[in-house]
Motif scaffolding. Structure first.
Motif, PDB file in Angstrom:
ATOM      1  N   ALA A 182      36.336 -91.925   0.272  1.00 21.91           N
ATOM      2  CA  ALA A 182      36.704 -91.853  -1.142  1.00 21.91           C
ATOM      3  C   ALA A 182      35.562 -92.284  -2.053  1.00 21.91           C
ATOM      4  O   ALA A 182      35.542 -91.928  -3.236  1.00 21.91           O
ATOM      5  N   LEU A 183      34.612 -93.028  -1.529  1.00 17.70           N
ATOM      6  CA  LEU A 183      33.410 -93.378  -2.284  1.00 17.70           C
ATOM      7  C   LEU A 183      32.282 -92.373  -2.021  1.00 17.70           C
ATOM      8  O   LEU A 183      31.557 -91.983  -2.937  1.00 17.70           O
ATOM      9  N   ARG A 184      32.150 -91.967  -0.785  1.00 23.55           N
ATOM     10  CA  ARG A 184      31.030 -91.118  -0.372  1.00 23.55           C
ATOM     11  C   ARG A 184      31.015 -89.766  -1.063  1.00 23.55           C
ATOM     12  O   ARG A 184      29.998 -89.374  -1.673  1.00 23.55           O
ATOM     13  N   LEU A 185      32.112 -89.040  -0.992  1.00 22.92           N
ATOM     14  CA  LEU A 185      32.104 -87.668  -1.503  1.00 22.92           C
ATOM     15  C   LEU A 185      31.981 -87.606  -3.031  1.00 22.92           C
ATOM     16  O   LEU A 185      31.177 -86.816  -3.550  1.00 22.92           O
ATOM     17  N   PRO A 186      32.734 -88.414  -3.785  1.00 21.56           N
ATOM     18  CA  PRO A 186      32.522 -88.398  -5.237  1.00 21.56           C
ATOM     19  C   PRO A 186      31.112 -88.828  -5.637  1.00 21.56           C
ATOM     20  O   PRO A 186      30.542 -88.291  -6.589  1.00 21.56           O
TER      21      PRO A 186
END
Length: 350
Positions: free
Chosen positions: A214-218
């Motif tokens: 949830a942090l990586r892709l955005p």
């Protein structure tokens, strides 16, 4: 090295780029990666996972999000919100709807252990279709399908579309609020997300994978968007990219590794897509099969493993990849390309 490197804005003025080629390569990388997890249900045996902390498929998804962040931000800035929303809807929805129905009704109907009438009347079938299309559920199983496979769910890649859609929505809201005209705010958001990744690695390095994703892709999507917004300043340097990749090795022992990896990935993919040294000639694929390969690779591999369970990852890969390309081509020419043509006609008429 840096001072003489071309800027992103200058590269965009050139007639050629490698976006289409990179998307196809990354979609194929996802299929290669999933050959391991489909055959035994684990990712630990994949070499990329051991050397980088992420599978080859995860690296490819990171690249997808970087390109997407760059291109859709450019789309909103150039087209405005109506054309932007229409373009995003017609690029994602038709192919997904078709793939969901093909997998649920055709592949599932052929592979189920249930009686055909029982299968098509089973509420789980219709719950699978609705769940896939409305909330991008990728862990849902079909009744009596792939029961002997290590992983039973038939559309294991659609979960990323949830994050993609949320990022699209974020660009839309930011654009409507006028924030895309204020690059410093986007840069501040990128810095905040980067710091959040570092803090997580310090506080809970072995925390839930879902939080990391949830942090990586955005973050990677936003990095691609910020690079477009700062296109007059960001430079495309192949030597600097090589040095950045080397610098990731010592960082891999620190809490800064993942944040650095995400940022280098976002910028690096765009260097490969736009650097004039790599785009002197057109290498654009004649058909954009990337979305179809991404959607159908997993169910094709699941079906082949269900039919030939003794095949290992390498033996499964080649026939699954060949069959996936054929199905992806059908998806492109029968579904996706006509939808894009409809988009262009509606935009001209608006």
């Amino acid at each position: 090295m840096i001072r003489n490197a071309p800027k992103v804005a200058d590269a965009l003025a050139h007639p050629h780029n490698n976006f289409g080629l990179l998307r196809v390569v990354m979609a194929v990388a996802v299929v290669v990666s999933h050959a391991f997890s489909v055959t035994d249900g684990r990712i630990e045996q994949e070499p990329w996972f051991h050397t980088t902390g992420f599978t080859l498929g995860e690296h490819a998804v990171n690249g997808f999000f970087a390109i997407s962040g760059f291109l859709v931000t450019m789309s909103f800035v150039k087209r405005g919100w109506r054309d932007y929303a229409l373009a995003r809807l017609l690029r994602i929805a038709p192919g997904l709807i078709a793939a969901t129905l093909v997998v649920a009704l055709l592949i599932g109907g052929a592979m189920t252990s249930l009686d055909k009438s029982a299968y098509y009347s089973d509420f789980r079938l219709w719950r699978f279709i609705s769940g896939t299309l409305t909330s991008f559920k990728s862990a849902a199983a079909l009744p009596g399908v792939f029961e002997g496979n290590p992983l039973q769910f038939p559309m294991g890649t659609v979960w990323t579309l949830k994050y993609e859609t949320l990022c699209y929505l974020g660009v839309l809201l930011a654009g409507l609020a006028g924030l895309l005209a204020k690059p410093r705010l986007a840069l501040a958001a990128l810095v905040s997300l980067t710091l959040a990744v570092v803090v997580r690695e310090i506080a809970t390095p072995d925390g839930p994978k879902g939080t990391e994703t949830a942090l990586r892709l955005p973050l990677i999507f936003l990095a691609g968007g910020v690079i477009y917004l700062y296109r007059d300043r960001v430079r495309l340097s192949l030597p600097l990219l090589a040095l950045s990749l080397v610098a990731l090795v010592p960082l891999s022992y620190t809490p800064f590794y993942k944040a650095a990896l995400y940022l280098v990935t976002a910028w690096g993919v765009l260097v490969l897509a736009l650097a004039p040294a790599l785009t002197r000639r057109s290498v654009e694929p004649p058909a954009d099969l990337s979305y179809g390969v991404y959607l159908y690779g997993w169910p094709v591999q699941q079906a082949l493993h269900g039919l030939f369970p003794a095949l290992g990852a390498v033996a499964l890969l080649w026939p699954s990849l060949a069959l996936t390309v054929v199905v992806a081509a059908l998806s492109w020419f029968l579904i996706e390309k006509p939808a894009l043509g409809l988009k262009r006609r509606w935009m001209r008429g608006s």
